[in-house]
Design a protein around this motif. Sequence first.
Motif, PDB file in Angstrom:
ATOM      1  N   THR B 127       0.849  -1.188   0.000  1.00  0.00           N
ATOM      2  CA  THR B 127       0.000   0.000   0.000  1.00  0.00           C
ATOM      3  C   THR B 127       0.886   1.240   0.000  1.00  0.00           C
ATOM      4  O   THR B 127       2.089   1.168   0.227  1.00  0.00           O
ATOM      5  CB  THR B 127      -0.902   0.036   1.257  1.00  0.00           C
ATOM      6  OG1 THR B 127      -0.065   0.012   2.416  1.00  0.00           O
ATOM      7  CG2 THR B 127      -1.844  -1.149   1.301  1.00  0.00           C
ATOM      8  N   ALA B 224      -3.238  -9.050   3.460  1.00  0.00           N
ATOM      9  CA  ALA B 224      -2.372  -8.002   4.008  1.00  0.00           C
ATOM     10  C   ALA B 224      -2.693  -6.626   3.425  1.00  0.00           C
ATOM     11  O   ALA B 224      -2.118  -5.628   3.847  1.00  0.00           O
ATOM     12  CB  ALA B 224      -0.902  -8.342   3.759  1.00  0.00           C
ATOM     13  N   SER B 225      -3.613  -6.574   2.476  1.00  0.00           N
ATOM     14  CA  SER B 225      -3.862  -5.262   1.856  1.00  0.00           C
ATOM     15  C   SER B 225      -4.787  -4.384   2.708  1.00  0.00           C
ATOM     16  O   SER B 225      -5.343  -4.835   3.707  1.00  0.00           O
ATOM     17  CB  SER B 225      -4.361  -5.421   0.418  1.00  0.00           C
ATOM     18  OG  SER B 225      -5.265  -6.485   0.294  1.00  0.00           O
ATOM     19  N   ASP B 226      -4.941  -3.168   2.297  1.00  0.00           N
ATOM     20  CA  ASP B 226      -5.582  -2.111   3.088  1.00  0.00           C
ATOM     21  C   ASP B 226      -7.014  -2.456   3.537  1.00  0.00           C
ATOM     22  O   ASP B 226      -7.929  -2.541   2.713  1.00  0.00           O
ATOM     23  CB  ASP B 226      -5.593  -0.831   2.223  1.00  0.00           C
ATOM     24  CG  ASP B 226      -6.160   0.360   2.965  1.00  0.00           C
ATOM     25  OD1 ASP B 226      -6.489   0.220   4.154  1.00  0.00           O
ATOM     26  OD2 ASP B 226      -6.270   1.436   2.347  1.00  0.00           O
ATOM     27  N   PRO B 227      -7.242  -2.632   4.831  1.00  0.00           N
ATOM     28  CA  PRO B 227      -8.576  -3.024   5.314  1.00  0.00           C
ATOM     29  C   PRO B 227      -9.658  -1.977   5.044  1.00  0.00           C
ATOM     30  O   PRO B 227     -10.817  -2.338   4.793  1.00  0.00           O
ATOM     31  CB  PRO B 227      -8.394  -3.234   6.823  1.00  0.00           C
ATOM     32  CG  PRO B 227      -7.047  -2.733   7.168  1.00  0.00           C
ATOM     33  CD  PRO B 227      -6.256  -2.564   5.911  1.00  0.00           C
ATOM     34  N   LYS B 228      -9.290  -0.711   5.059  1.00  0.00           N
ATOM     35  CA  LYS B 228     -10.302   0.330   4.813  1.00  0.00           C
ATOM     36  C   LYS B 228     -10.787   0.277   3.369  1.00  0.00           C
ATOM     37  O   LYS B 228     -11.972   0.371   3.091  1.00  0.00           O
ATOM     38  CB  LYS B 228      -9.727   1.722   5.113  1.00  0.00           C
ATOM     39  CG  LYS B 228      -9.753   2.042   6.589  1.00  0.00           C
ATOM     40  CD  LYS B 228      -9.280   3.464   6.866  1.00  0.00           C
ATOM     41  CE  LYS B 228      -8.975   3.638   8.342  1.00  0.00           C
ATOM     42  NZ  LYS B 228      -8.105   4.779   8.610  1.00  0.00           N
ATOM     43  N   TRP B 230     -10.788  -2.256   1.420  1.00  0.00           N
ATOM     44  CA  TRP B 230     -11.582  -3.463   1.189  1.00  0.00           C
ATOM     45  C   TRP B 230     -12.937  -3.418   1.873  1.00  0.00           C
ATOM     46  O   TRP B 230     -13.917  -3.986   1.381  1.00  0.00           O
ATOM     47  CB  TRP B 230     -10.766  -4.704   1.580  1.00  0.00           C
ATOM     48  CG  TRP B 230      -9.830  -5.042   0.476  1.00  0.00           C
ATOM     49  CD1 TRP B 230      -8.507  -4.738   0.383  1.00  0.00           C
ATOM     50  CD2 TRP B 230     -10.172  -5.698  -0.748  1.00  0.00           C
ATOM     51  NE1 TRP B 230      -7.999  -5.165  -0.814  1.00  0.00           N
ATOM     52  CE2 TRP B 230      -8.992  -5.771  -1.525  1.00  0.00           C
ATOM     53  CE3 TRP B 230     -11.349  -6.250  -1.269  1.00  0.00           C
ATOM     54  CZ2 TRP B 230      -8.967  -6.362  -2.791  1.00  0.00           C
ATOM     55  CZ3 TRP B 230     -11.324  -6.837  -2.531  1.00  0.00           C
ATOM     56  CH2 TRP B 230     -10.145  -6.888  -3.273  1.00  0.00           C
ATOM     57  N   THR B 231     -12.998  -2.740   3.017  1.00  0.00           N
ATOM     58  CA  THR B 231     -14.299  -2.585   3.673  1.00  0.00           C
ATOM     59  C   THR B 231     -15.226  -1.759   2.791  1.00  0.00           C
ATOM     60  O   THR B 231     -16.407  -2.093   2.615  1.00  0.00           O
ATOM     61  CB  THR B 231     -14.125  -1.919   5.056  1.00  0.00           C
ATOM     62  OG1 THR B 231     -13.266  -2.745   5.845  1.00  0.00           O
ATOM     63  CG2 THR B 231     -15.459  -1.769   5.769  1.00  0.00           C
ATOM     64  N   MET B 234     -16.605  -3.919   0.097  1.00  0.00           N
ATOM     65  CA  MET B 234     -17.669  -4.809   0.590  1.00  0.00           C
ATOM     66  C   MET B 234     -18.990  -4.043   0.740  1.00  0.00           C
ATOM     67  O   MET B 234     -20.060  -4.547   0.413  1.00  0.00           O
ATOM     68  CB  MET B 234     -17.293  -5.396   1.960  1.00  0.00           C
ATOM     69  CG  MET B 234     -16.052  -6.272   1.960  1.00  0.00           C
ATOM     70  SD  MET B 234     -16.231  -7.769   0.965  1.00  0.00           S
ATOM     71  CE  MET B 234     -14.632  -7.817   0.135  1.00  0.00           C
ATOM     72  N   MET B 235     -18.883  -2.819   1.258  1.00  0.00           N
ATOM     73  CA  MET B 235     -20.085  -2.021   1.482  1.00  0.00           C
ATOM     74  C   MET B 235     -20.788  -1.684   0.170  1.00  0.00           C
ATOM     75  O   MET B 235     -22.008  -1.648   0.105  1.00  0.00           O
ATOM     76  CB  MET B 235     -19.715  -0.716   2.215  1.00  0.00           C
ATOM     77  CG  MET B 235     -19.148  -0.909   3.613  1.00  0.00           C
ATOM     78  SD  MET B 235     -20.345  -1.614   4.769  1.00  0.00           S
ATOM     79  CE  MET B 235     -21.394  -0.181   5.031  1.00  0.00           C
TER      80      MET B 235
END
Lengths: 283, 283
Positions: B127, B224-228, B230-231, B234-235
Motif C-alpha cells: 500500500t 495483508a492489503s488495506d482493510p479500509k 476493502w471494507t 464490501m459495502m
Amino acid sequence: MKTVLISGLGLIGSSIARIIKDGDPTVEIIGSDPDDDSAQFLLDHHIINKRADFTEAAPKADLIILAGPVSVILSQIDQLAQLKLKDQVLVSDVGSTKQAIMAQAEALTRKGVSFLGGHPMAGSHLTGGQNGSIDLFSGAKYFLVTGSQTDQQLRDFKQFLQAANVEWTTITAETHDKLVSELSHLPHVVAATLVNNVADSLAADPIGLTAAAGGFKSTTRIAASDPKMWTAIMMSNSKAISSELAEFQAKLAKMQQAIEQQDETAILAAFAKAQRIRRSLDN
Amino acid sequence: MKTVLISGLGLIGSSIARIIKDGDPTVEIIGSDPDDDSAQFLLDHHIINKRADFTEAAPKADLIILAGPVSVILSQIDQLAQLKLKDQVLVSDVGSTKQAIMAQAEALTRKGVSFLGGHPMAGSHLTGGQNGSIDLFSGAKYFLVTGSQTDQQLRDFKQFLQAANVEWTTITAETHDKLVSELSHLPHVVAATLVNNVADSLAADPIGLTAAAGGFKSTTRIAASDPKMWTAIMMSNSKAISSELAEFQAKLAKMQQAIEQQDETAILAAFAKAQRIRRSLDN
C-alpha cells in the motif's frame, strides 16, 4: 560408504537427493520412481547414482526415505515389513500427514526396524524431479515425529540432511495433523474450490478468467499442485480436514452476514485483524 | 498545458501519476491526499507537481481521477457536483465496484460534466504512494464503463495513460460488479477469513503460525492489503459478494462431504480440474 534409497523422485524426493549429495558426495543414492523422466533427469545430472526397483534396493540401504504420496508411503511401509533389511537401517518418510503413517509403521518397529516420521514444511506448486532444489526447505520447519529410532540414527539423519538448512522441530503425530490440516490442507481445499467455483460460473463469460489479476492468482496458486498427492493427503487426514472445513464455513457465514447487513464495523475489524496477522508472517 | 488532479495518492493513484508523467512530462499533476507521507514522497520525486485540497484544485483540472477508496469516491462525486468545473473536464475513477459509482455519477452528468468509470485490474498487497509503479497495471485489463464522455475525451484519457500498457476493456457496470465479486472480492474475504480462522485456533499453540509455509502465505497474501479500502468495496458491492459467498459455501460443503466420505474419485476429479484451470492462467 553409506547407501540411501529415496523412493519417489518428485519435487520433495529429488530435493532431498540434492541435499544429501551436496552434504556428502560419497553417499550412494539409489532412486526409485515409476516416472522415467524424473529418474533420467536425476541420473543425467548425477544427483542420484542409480535407479532401481524399490523392493530390490531396500535391503542394501542404510537409510530409506519414502517420498511418494501418502498412499504410496503407507503401502511401501507394508512392503518393507516383508523384506530382510540391514540391521541398522533407518526408515523415514516425508508424508504430509503423520498419524496414519506412524500407525502403519508399527509393522516395522515390531520387526525391530527403526522408523522416524518426517515432514518438511515447504513445497511448491511446481512438480517433478526437474523442479527440485537444494534450497526448497531452507529456513522452514522440518517436523520429526520420533518413533523407534536410536539417538545415533537421529543424529545421522540430521547429518545427512544438514545442507537443507531446516529448523528441526519435534512434534507428536496428533498435533502435527491438526496443525497441517489448518495451515496447509484447508487452504488447499479452499484454493481449489475457488478456482472451480469461478470456472463454473464464468464459463460462459467471454472476459471471465482472462480478467484474473495477481490477487486471484496468488490466492489460488497452490491449486496448481499435484492432484494425486493432495487426494492422498485428504484420504489420510479426512477427519481433521472435514472438521476444519466445517469451522471455516461457520466463519465464512459470519462474514457473509456482516457483508449482507453492511456492518461496516464488523467487516473492518475482521480485515484489520487479518492484515495485522498476515503482515506478521512476512517478518 | 493540461492539468490533471489525482485524488488519492496510494498505490493506485500514485501509479497513475507516474504513468501520466512518463507519457507527457509537461502535464501538471496536482495530487490530493490526507496522508502527508505519500504526498511528500511524490513531491520529492517530482511525480506530482503540487499538492492541494481537492475542492480547491478541482476547478482547475482538465482531468480528475478519483483514486481513493470507493466510499471516498462516492462522496467526492457529490462534492464535484457542487463545484464549477472546467467546461471540457472529464471525471474518472478507479473504484473496484462500478454500479454504485455510476449511479452516483448521474449527479455530474445531469450538470453536463462527463464521467467515465474505470477500474484497472491490478494491485498489490503493498500500500501507499511509495509502492506505486509505472508497471503496476502492465499487461492487465483496465475496465471502462463508458458514461457521458465524448469520443474525444475517451481518446484523450487513453492517451494520458498510454504508458500504462493496459488492455482497455469496455464493460457494463453490472457485468463488472459480478465479475469482480467472483475474481477479486470473494477471494479477499476467503483469504482474510483463512488468516483469522487459523490465528484463532492456533493462538495457544507455540508452533502455530510459525510453521506456515509458502502455500499458506501465497493463499493469504491479499489479506495483508488495506482493510479500509476493502471494507468500502464490501459495502458498495455487498449484495453480489454475499451471493458469491453463499455459492462458495455450498461448493465447500460438497468438498467437505467428499472428504468426510473419503470419496477418492470425487476429490481427485475436483483437484485435477482445479489444477488444469489454474495452470491455464499462467500461460
